[in-house]
Design a protein around this motif. Structure first.
Motif, PDB file in Angstrom:
ATOM      1  N   UNK A 134     -31.376   0.478  -2.750  1.00 30.08           N
ATOM      2  CA  UNK A 134     -29.990   0.378  -2.240  1.00 30.08           C
ATOM      3  C   UNK A 134     -29.345   1.799  -1.814  1.00 30.08           C
ATOM      4  N   UNK A 135     -28.388   1.667  -0.776  1.00 26.40           N
ATOM      5  CA  UNK A 135     -27.790   2.959  -0.283  1.00 26.40           C
ATOM      6  C   UNK A 135     -26.731   3.370  -1.376  1.00 26.40           C
ATOM      7  N   UNK A 136     -26.685   4.633  -1.952  1.00 25.76           N
ATOM      8  CA  UNK A 136     -25.875   4.892  -2.783  1.00 25.76           C
ATOM      9  C   UNK A 136     -25.672   6.552  -2.953  1.00 25.76           C
ATOM     10  N   UNK A 137     -24.566   7.037  -3.412  1.00 22.26           N
ATOM     11  CA  UNK A 137     -24.221   8.380  -3.076  1.00 22.26           C
ATOM     12  C   UNK A 137     -23.616   9.272  -4.197  1.00 22.26           C
ATOM     13  N   UNK A 138     -23.430  10.401  -3.963  1.00 20.92           N
ATOM     14  CA  UNK A 138     -22.810  11.125  -5.003  1.00 20.92           C
ATOM     15  C   UNK A 138     -21.111  11.315  -4.450  1.00 20.92           C
ATOM     16  N   UNK A 139     -20.420  11.681  -5.229  1.00 24.18           N
ATOM     17  CA  UNK A 139     -19.127  11.911  -5.041  1.00 24.18           C
ATOM     18  C   UNK A 139     -18.862  13.006  -4.223  1.00 24.18           C
ATOM     19  N   UNK A 140     -17.947  12.975  -3.515  1.00 32.01           N
ATOM     20  CA  UNK A 140     -17.497  14.283  -2.442  1.00 32.01           C
ATOM     21  C   UNK A 140     -17.253  15.295  -3.529  1.00 32.01           C
TER      22      UNK A 140
END
Length: 447
Positions: free
Chosen positions: A169-175
């Motif tokens: 699934x799509x997942x990201x780091x924080x800004x």
């Protein structure tokens, strides 16, 4: 101290992860060496976008066995997640690590054992649903530019694609974490000087912002924050879906201090019928709008395009529609992919299939069109002033670099130019399709 070598197949994202894994191994007492320097351990980070990527993996395993028949071979990456059993049966492979396990490489290494000839490799491979953690990564000291991972995985169920099956699934780091990494890159630098350019990479970077299952930010938020990072002169967006490339992102890049006028926007087909079969999330009309908006605000912007030929259901008429669509668009180059059947994708259910020889013919036509597009774009830049980041690749006494809008420049080799960002006048396109510039000696005299 055991020696370990890495080999990366595939995309910029893989390069960022390989580099990070290499640094982790060094921190845990391993010495990183080149692939041909008799390492004790070979780590092969794989891709599986096309069938050809799978074949490349097998070839690299054979090369590793030639270099050190007693060497330990570990396979990780997308191919390893999709086909662990198949890889485990490749002669010479000792261990296979899936998507949820690859960043545990340094932890698991002490448990690995050399597999006797004729026996299958060890497999550490969890269901892709368990690949939920986000692992930050960036490349360093591998190239002049640094690839900074900002996002992983994909929620788009495109008919031809295995990436959601390979990366989850799509997942990201924080800004905040991405900005912190950019500052770290700026501070760490490299032997020939500080890092000048960061390329943002991921599977679907326009979908940035999902942290622990919650949408916490947008890609536009990230772009704005990175534009304030001191010590990095350029940020480049690697690839972004047209439906996620908003007017506000385009407008911001047009007046940005650090983001360059270069966009790579996947199209895949110029036929709305084929786009629907592919399960893409836009129509060709939106793509036209994105290109026109970029060119309106940044007339000299470089625009690259991904396109797939021979997708099931693509008739001659629909391919011609794609060809004409691209021919008329003011884009700068194409990345042409020949469709290949991938297990567990919905494209396998679409009929009729396109014969291999027709796929090859269509690919050739678009490659020729790409050459024409690139040449026309380069010709339009002759006489312009630009800034070039010169790279370390040297051949026949010459070196190359890229302008901010991704024109590949050639100049006489000078060690003082490596990793330097210098102003030039673009003077002529040579017979090889590379841009010639004002003499480097004149550049250096002024700086």
């Amino acid at each position: 101290m055991k020696k370990v070598a890495f080999y990366t197949l595939g995309c910029k994202l893989n390069f960022s992860e390989t580099s990070t894994l290499a640094r982790l191994m060094e921190q845990h007492g391993y010495e990183r060496v080149e692939f041909n320097q008799q390492p004790d351990i070979f780590i092969i980070n794989t891709c599986s976008v096309t069938d050809n990527a799978d074949k490349k993996c097998r070839k690299i395993v054979r090369e590793a066995q030639k270099i050190n028949p007693d060497g330990y071979v570990a396979i990780l990456g997308c191919y390893a997640q999709l086909k662990p059993k198949e890889i485990s049966e490749i002669p010479g492979v000792d261990v296979v690590l899936g998507a949820a396990e690859k960043f545990r490489l340094h932890e698991l290494m002490p448990t690995f054992v050399k597999v006797p000839a004729g026996q299958p490799a060890q497999v550490f491979n969890s269901p892709i649903e368990e690949a939920i953690d986000y692992h930050a990564a960036y490349s360093l000291n591998d190239r002049t530019r640094t690839f900074l991972k900002v996002q992983d995985g994909c929620d788009y169920p495109c008919a031809y694609c295995t990436i959601p099956l390979a990366r989850g699934k799509s997942r990201s780091d924080t800004v905040a974490n991405v900005v912190r990494a950019a500052h770290e890159i700026a501070g760490r630098g490299r032997a020939t000087g500080a890092v000048k350019e960061i390329v943002l990479t991921g599977v679907n970077i326009g979908d940035f912002g999902s942290v622990n299952g919650e949408k916490e930010a947008t890609f536009f938020d990230l772009v704005q924050a990175l534009d304030e990072v001191e010590g990095i002169e350029r940020f480049r967006i690697s690839s972004i879906e047209p439906n996620l490339l908003t007017d506000e992102i385009i407008a911001f890049v047009a007046q940005s201090k650090r983001f360059v006028p270069h966009f790579h926007i996947p199209l895949q087909s110029g036929s709305n019928k084929i786009l629907a079969l592919m399960r893409r999330r836009y129509k060709r009309e939106l793509y036209i709008d994105r290109v026109q908006k970029i060119k309106e605000l940044m007339p000299n912007a470089c625009i690259g395009v991904d396109v797939i030929v021979g997708h099931p259901g693509e008739t001659d008429a629909e391919f011609k529609e794609t060809y004409q669509f691209l021919n008329e668009l003011p884009v700068s180059y194409l990345h042409v992919f020949t469709y290949s059947e991938r297990p567990n994708t919905t494209a396998l259910t679409i009929k009729p299939t396109v014969p291999g020889n027709i796929r090859a013919d269509r690919s050739k036509m678009l490659h020729i069109l790409s050459d024409k597009k690139r040449r026309a774009f380069y010709d339009s830049q002759v006489g312009q002033d630009a800034t070039v980041l010169f790279e370390e690749d040297i051949a026949d006494g010459q070196m190359q670099g890229f302008t901010e809008n991704y024109v590949r420049v050639i100049a006489q080799y000078d060690p003082l130019l490596i990793n330097e960002m210098l102003p030039v006048r673009l003077t002529a396109v040579n017979a090889d399709g590379l841009m010639e510039v004002t003499e480097p000696e004149l550049i250096l005299e002024k700086h």
